[in-house]
Motif scaffolding. Sequence first.
Motif, PDB file in Angstrom:
ATOM      1  N   ARG A  76       0.861  -1.173   0.000  1.00 23.83           N
ATOM      2  CA  ARG A  76       0.000   0.000   0.000  1.00 23.83           C
ATOM      3  C   ARG A  76       0.899   1.225   0.000  1.00 23.83           C
ATOM      4  NH1 ARG A  76      -4.944  -1.722   4.146  1.00 23.83           N
ATOM      5  NH2 ARG A  76      -5.120  -3.881   3.385  1.00 23.83           N
ATOM      6  N   MET A  77       0.820   2.002  -1.054  1.00 20.36           N
ATOM      7  CA  MET A  77       1.725   3.121  -1.248  1.00 20.36           C
ATOM      8  C   MET A  77       1.398   4.277  -0.288  1.00 20.36           C
ATOM      9  SD  MET A  77       3.883   2.060  -3.500  1.00 20.36           S
ATOM     10  CE  MET A  77       3.768   0.538  -2.533  1.00 20.36           C
ATOM     11  N   TYR A  78       2.265   5.296  -0.314  1.00 16.03           N
ATOM     12  CA  TYR A  78       2.153   6.396   0.645  1.00 16.03           C
ATOM     13  C   TYR A  78       0.788   7.073   0.582  1.00 16.03           C
ATOM     14  CZ  TYR A  78       7.123   6.304   1.850  1.00 16.03           C
ATOM     15  OH  TYR A  78       8.353   5.951   2.316  1.00 16.03           O
ATOM     16  N   GLN A  79       0.225   7.240   1.788  1.00 16.31           N
ATOM     17  CA  GLN A  79      -1.041   7.940   1.939  1.00 16.31           C
ATOM     18  C   GLN A  79      -1.085   8.527   3.346  1.00 16.31           C
ATOM     19  OE1 GLN A  79      -4.444   5.164   2.280  1.00 16.31           O
ATOM     20  NE2 GLN A  79      -2.938   3.512   2.095  1.00 16.31           N
ATOM     21  N   PRO A  80      -1.862   9.569   3.583  1.00 18.78           N
ATOM     22  CA  PRO A  80      -1.894  10.208   4.909  1.00 18.78           C
ATOM     23  C   PRO A  80      -2.791   9.463   5.893  1.00 18.78           C
ATOM     24  CG  PRO A  80      -3.283  11.409   3.403  1.00 18.78           C
ATOM     25  CD  PRO A  80      -2.634  10.331   2.586  1.00 18.78           C
ATOM     26  N   ASN A  81      -2.502   8.183   6.095  1.00 13.26           N
ATOM     27  CA  ASN A  81      -3.347   7.372   6.971  1.00 13.26           C
ATOM     28  C   ASN A  81      -2.461   6.490   7.846  1.00 13.26           C
ATOM     29  OD1 ASN A  81      -5.260   5.852   8.250  1.00 13.26           O
ATOM     30  ND2 ASN A  81      -6.157   4.986   6.384  1.00 13.26           N
ATOM     31  N   PRO A  82      -2.389   6.749   9.156  1.00 13.15           N
ATOM     32  CA  PRO A  82      -1.528   5.957  10.031  1.00 13.15           C
ATOM     33  C   PRO A  82      -2.148   4.632  10.474  1.00 13.15           C
ATOM     34  CG  PRO A  82      -2.616   7.653  11.309  1.00 13.15           C
ATOM     35  CD  PRO A  82      -3.051   7.847   9.884  1.00 13.15           C
ATOM     36  N   LYS A  83      -3.264   4.239   9.817  1.00 15.30           N
ATOM     37  CA  LYS A  83      -3.940   3.000  10.196  1.00 15.30           C
ATOM     38  C   LYS A  83      -3.872   1.987   9.065  1.00 15.30           C
ATOM     39  CE  LYS A  83      -7.263   5.085  13.401  1.00 15.30           C
ATOM     40  NZ  LYS A  83      -8.701   5.206  13.772  1.00 15.30           N
ATOM     41  N   LEU A  84      -3.803   0.721   9.457  1.00 21.29           N
ATOM     42  CA  LEU A  84      -3.800  -0.374   8.489  1.00 21.29           C
ATOM     43  C   LEU A  84      -4.758  -1.452   8.972  1.00 21.29           C
ATOM     44  CD1 LEU A  84      -2.523  -1.909   6.012  1.00 21.29           C
ATOM     45  CD2 LEU A  84      -0.963  -2.939   7.684  1.00 21.29           C
ATOM     46  N   TYR A 137       2.634 -13.630   9.856  1.00 20.83           N
ATOM     47  CA  TYR A 137       2.478 -12.314   9.249  1.00 20.83           C
ATOM     48  C   TYR A 137       3.527 -11.342   9.790  1.00 20.83           C
ATOM     49  CZ  TYR A 137      -1.954 -13.592   7.095  1.00 20.83           C
ATOM     50  OH  TYR A 137      -2.914 -14.180   6.320  1.00 20.83           O
ATOM     51  N   ARG A 138       3.965 -10.464   8.877  1.00 22.99           N
ATOM     52  CA  ARG A 138       4.871  -9.394   9.273  1.00 22.99           C
ATOM     53  C   ARG A 138       4.536  -8.163   8.447  1.00 22.99           C
ATOM     54  NH1 ARG A 138      11.478  -9.272   9.449  1.00 22.99           N
ATOM     55  NH2 ARG A 138      11.280  -9.388   7.192  1.00 22.99           N
ATOM     56  N   VAL A 139       4.515  -7.017   9.099  1.00 19.94           N
ATOM     57  CA  VAL A 139       4.147  -5.766   8.443  1.00 19.94           C
ATOM     58  C   VAL A 139       5.294  -4.779   8.596  1.00 19.94           C
ATOM     59  CG1 VAL A 139       2.556  -3.811   8.472  1.00 19.94           C
ATOM     60  CG2 VAL A 139       1.691  -6.134   8.844  1.00 19.94           C
ATOM     61  N   GLN A 140       5.672  -4.149   7.479  1.00 17.15           N
ATOM     62  CA  GLN A 140       6.650  -3.068   7.550  1.00 17.15           C
ATOM     63  C   GLN A 140       5.965  -1.778   7.165  1.00 17.15           C
ATOM     64  OE1 GLN A 140      10.208  -3.405   5.147  1.00 17.15           O
ATOM     65  NE2 GLN A 140      11.316  -2.020   6.503  1.00 17.15           N
ATOM     66  N   CYS A 141       6.161  -0.762   7.988  1.00 16.75           N
ATOM     67  CA  CYS A 141       5.577   0.549   7.725  1.00 16.75           C
ATOM     68  C   CYS A 141       6.690   1.547   7.429  1.00 16.75           C
ATOM     69  CB  CYS A 141       4.764   1.036   8.927  1.00 16.75           C
ATOM     70  SG  CYS A 141       4.002   2.659   8.651  1.00 16.75           S
ATOM     71  N   TYR A 142       6.537   2.275   6.325  1.00 19.03           N
ATOM     72  CA  TYR A 142       7.447   3.359   5.973  1.00 19.03           C
ATOM     73  C   TYR A 142       6.739   4.676   6.253  1.00 19.03           C
ATOM     74  CZ  TYR A 142      10.211  -0.133   3.456  1.00 19.03           C
ATOM     75  OH  TYR A 142      10.969  -1.227   3.130  1.00 19.03           O
ATOM     76  N   ILE A 143       7.440   5.583   6.925  1.00 22.17           N
ATOM     77  CA  ILE A 143       6.878   6.880   7.264  1.00 22.17           C
ATOM     78  C   ILE A 143       7.700   7.955   6.576  1.00 22.17           C
ATOM     79  CG2 ILE A 143       6.176   8.420   9.135  1.00 22.17           C
ATOM     80  CD1 ILE A 143       7.120   4.956  10.122  1.00 22.17           C
ATOM     81  N   ARG A 144       7.034   8.965   6.008  1.00 23.85           N
ATOM     82  CA  ARG A 144       7.706  10.051   5.293  1.00 23.85           C
ATOM     83  C   ARG A 144       7.114  11.378   5.733  1.00 23.85           C
ATOM     84  NH1 ARG A 144       7.227   9.605  -1.069  1.00 23.85           N
ATOM     85  NH2 ARG A 144       5.068  10.245  -0.632  1.00 23.85           N
ATOM     86  N   ASP A 145       7.988  12.367   5.992  1.00 22.10           N
ATOM     87  CA  ASP A 145       7.470  13.683   6.383  1.00 22.10           C
ATOM     88  C   ASP A 145       7.580  14.654   5.206  1.00 22.10           C
ATOM     89  OD1 ASP A 145      10.096  14.555   6.236  1.00 22.10           O
ATOM     90  OD2 ASP A 145      10.325  14.899   8.377  1.00 22.10           O
ATOM     91  N   GLN A 146       7.231  15.926   5.462  1.00 27.75           N
ATOM     92  CA  GLN A 146       7.175  16.932   4.394  1.00 27.75           C
ATOM     93  C   GLN A 146       8.547  17.298   3.856  1.00 27.75           C
ATOM     94  OE1 GLN A 146       4.983  19.631   6.933  1.00 27.75           O
ATOM     95  NE2 GLN A 146       3.184  19.533   5.570  1.00 27.75           N
ATOM     96  N   THR A 147       9.602  17.060   4.642  1.00 29.25           N
ATOM     97  CA  THR A 147      10.958  17.412   4.208  1.00 29.25           C
ATOM     98  C   THR A 147      11.628  16.277   3.431  1.00 29.25           C
ATOM     99  OG1 THR A 147      12.069  16.586   6.211  1.00 29.25           O
ATOM    100  CG2 THR A 147      11.172  18.833   6.278  1.00 29.25           C
TER     101      THR A 147
END
Length: 495
Positions: A424-432, A442-452
Amino acid sequence: MHILTPVFFNAPMGGLHENIYASACFMLSKGHQVTIICKPGPFSEKLRKKGIQVIETDFSLHLFSEILTAIETLHSKQPIDLIHAHPFISRQLGFITSQILGLPFLVTLHGKYIDELPKYIGKTDAIFTVSEGIRNYLLNEGRADCPEKIHIIPNTPDSKLFKKVSTTPTCKNEKRVTIALVTRLDKDKSFILEVFYQAVIYAAEKYPERIHWYVVGQGTLQNEMAEKLEALRGKNQVTFTGWLQDEALRDAYYRSDAAIAPGRCALEAMSCGVPVIALGSKNYTGLIGPQTWQKAVFTNFGGVGNKQADYIAGSIEADLDTLMHSAKSRHQLGKFCRNIVFQFFNDNQTHQRLLGHYQIIRDAYQAQPRPKLPRSNFLEMRLQRIHIKKSTADKLQITLECEEPETLQFAWYIERDKEIIEKRMYQPNPKLDIKLEPQGQYRVQCYIRDQTGQKASLWISSDTQYQQQANIKTYLNHQKNLPKLNFNINKEQLG
């Protein structure tokens, strides 16, 4: 001086741990203070018994903010002079902490890896490597544009503990040669084990009933290794001792006629006057003697190289023949090895040199202090907690609690049985929300990106059962009048 040392590791004990322990003990002996950030377990217990302060954590990325709070509280009561970190996630924590507190930052790189060096070397006061070969690797492959910052501080054995035995141990059997393999038995040591198996196969045919293989170590591959050795050893004997430390490890060297070992373990055996075949996770250096000792020192006894691509077939068999030639030749090689340690790996001189670096860097900082950066500059400090709940019998909801989540974007990779089943590509939603069908790991990896453009990532795994708490504990052993600092952070994992 107060030194803060973050160190992450997978194995509970090993050469990395001994290196840090020895340096910390030396600093204590000179009247300085050391606080080490590490996982709970036998290493942290060993540190506390010596009077070394400990902050315990598993280095989960969402705990960074809470760890920093513990460090800040400690710093307010016992001011920290500098941060000396070790690689990967502990280096990441150490660097961020140094920027927020405005403190000098140093890091030791123990092996052939870059660890994102180009990103932080400009804001680092010194980089230490344990051999010239690793330094050259960083300069050539790591695009390190500040070569003047990279210094060599080698691993050194404890000369008071690991020393030549004054008399021949009575337990030695002159008709049988005891050869110790001293290493962790984990996947990152696979090259060591592969070459060792070749020696065992060769010895079973050429030296039946003449060799006692003495395996000193433990790890995730221990059971697999035991099965292989039982099939390969022929009429030779195999003994597993498990992981040994201090006097027990020294006595294991004393009981051995020779050793096969990487890095610090090789140096400890050499310090005891035991001939060594240097076999590291990256390179086969071979039996240490007049033709090979410089290569061994240069590569940190097998820590630099290209594994099988550099290995010359038949090398360990030829070195085994040399060892088996006579007790006199083994004695001469052991004496030669001990002289190398005496000349190039003096522990007191090495620790004193490290202390000298600390003092100069501290003085430079005091002459020109640097600004403190706000927490908000670092994406990692905006992550707070992971909330996991089962919405239905077969569905799970994961929520990342963050500061100002509306300014962040989140991407998710979902694995089942080590295969990616959904992105699931980048979106402004911190929920899965995920559906746990069919059954699997099962294993989940979350990538977080800020405005900079800063990025961070973390894993959430179903490997363990629900755990209600992860503790960050700061032990203030030297100042008995100060309270212990306990931070209990809710941490739920996939169940």
